[in-house]
Design an enzyme around this catalytic site. Sequence first.
Site, mmCIF file in Angstrom:
data_model
loop_
_atom_site.group_PDB
_atom_site.id
_atom_site.type_symbol
_atom_site.label_atom_id
_atom_site.label_comp_id
_atom_site.label_asym_id
_atom_site.label_seq_id
_atom_site.Cartn_x
_atom_site.Cartn_y
_atom_site.Cartn_z
ATOM 1 N N CYS A 64 46.742 43.069 39.686
ATOM 2 C CA CYS A 64 45.567 43.757 40.222
ATOM 3 C C CYS A 64 45.559 43.703 41.747
ATOM 4 O O CYS A 64 45.188 42.678 42.339
ATOM 5 C CB CYS A 64 44.298 43.101 39.662
ATOM 6 S SG CYS A 64 42.804 43.829 40.334
ATOM 7 N N CYS A 117 42.101 43.248 43.364
ATOM 8 C CA CYS A 117 41.536 41.894 43.228
ATOM 9 C C CYS A 117 42.229 40.938 44.193
ATOM 10 O O CYS A 117 41.588 40.098 44.813
ATOM 11 C CB CYS A 117 41.740 41.332 41.817
ATOM 12 S SG CYS A 117 41.436 42.463 40.494
ATOM 13 N N ASP A 118 43.556 41.031 44.292
ATOM 14 C CA ASP A 118 44.323 39.978 44.969
ATOM 15 C C ASP A 118 44.961 40.412 46.284
ATOM 16 O O ASP A 118 45.500 39.572 47.012
ATOM 17 C CB ASP A 118 45.450 39.485 44.025
ATOM 18 C CG ASP A 118 44.881 38.931 42.732
ATOM 19 O OD1 ASP A 118 43.752 38.417 42.758
ATOM 20 O OD2 ASP A 118 45.565 39.026 41.697
#
Length: 303
Positions: A131, A134-135
């Site tokens: 992701c 997200c990261d």
Amino acid sequence: MTDIIIIGAGTAGLTAGIYAARAGKSALILEATAYGGQIINTPDIENYPGIAHISGFDFAQNLYDQAVALGVRVVFEGAAKIADGGSVKTVTTTGGRLYECRAVILATGAKNRHLGLAREEELIGKGVSYCATCDGMFFRGKDVAVNGGGNTALGDALYLAGICRKVYVIHRRDTFRGAQTDAEKLAKLDNVEFVLNSTVTALHGESRLESIDVTSKTDGSVREIPVSALFVAIGQAPDNGAFADLIQLDNRGYIQAGENCRTSREGIFTAGDCRTKALRQLTTAAADGAMAATAACEYIDRL
Ligand code: NAP
């Protein structure tokens, strides 16, 4: 007794909730993780009709808020089992709670595929990610790689190119499955390098990812590329095993259903990426949600 239990709070499931509620039926959505489904991982959506541009997160939030405002109940528990008692169906959650309903809509989506490489699971959260939104920020200013050639990979690469020093896009063919417009945008960026006809074959690093081996499918040569992160975006696989005894799945595990979203079992419907279909998009997930909910409402009215 709820009229309709919807399993999964992604685009298909939330849309089904909206349609069920607006048709005057009570709807309960069971969600194992977070609402929004796969789209929360997409940085920019530019192909949803009527919305020129929105982030995946905002899209999911709007959809969730819309469903909840209409009275749809969302319970954060996974569905472990469905018992079909004809006009009453019982869904058992992973926490052991029982919910009764008239009709079920399976909108379980699909999960990120893993590469299957040695050390992949061990390095998740230590440089291996599925992701980018997200990261990605953890790797600001660093060199990273994206593996895949679909819309997710291209969208991830565009997002990462904005925050990372260098982005390698590794794809097993020489043409992309994802949108041509995104591939063209990437090709124009100085900090993006396409590594085509190639696959990631090894992950290196002591306690964190430090480099990857990329093997050329053309001549078999291996190139070690130093990267702090590898974003794996090689598609999804369905997760319908819990319902395999009840409804027909195809040989890849997708729920057998046509455009009418009816499964092989009366009163159980399906919507979105978890079913057999030619095009898995937000638009088709939303369309399925509407179709499945309408079919479920008609089914209940006939009981
Ligand atoms: P996808 O379209 O299935 O693409 C997966 C990519 O990974 C393909 O390029 C595939 O290569 C490659 N791949 C698959 N298995 C591999 C392996 N073992 N090793 C190396 N490469 C591998 O998946 P996705 O990009 O996640 O998209 C899923 C669905 O969501 C698609 O329908 C997509 O259009 C949709 N989506 C839409 C949006 C949007 O509308 N904004 C955003 C994201 C995703 P090949 O091309 O050679 O098969």
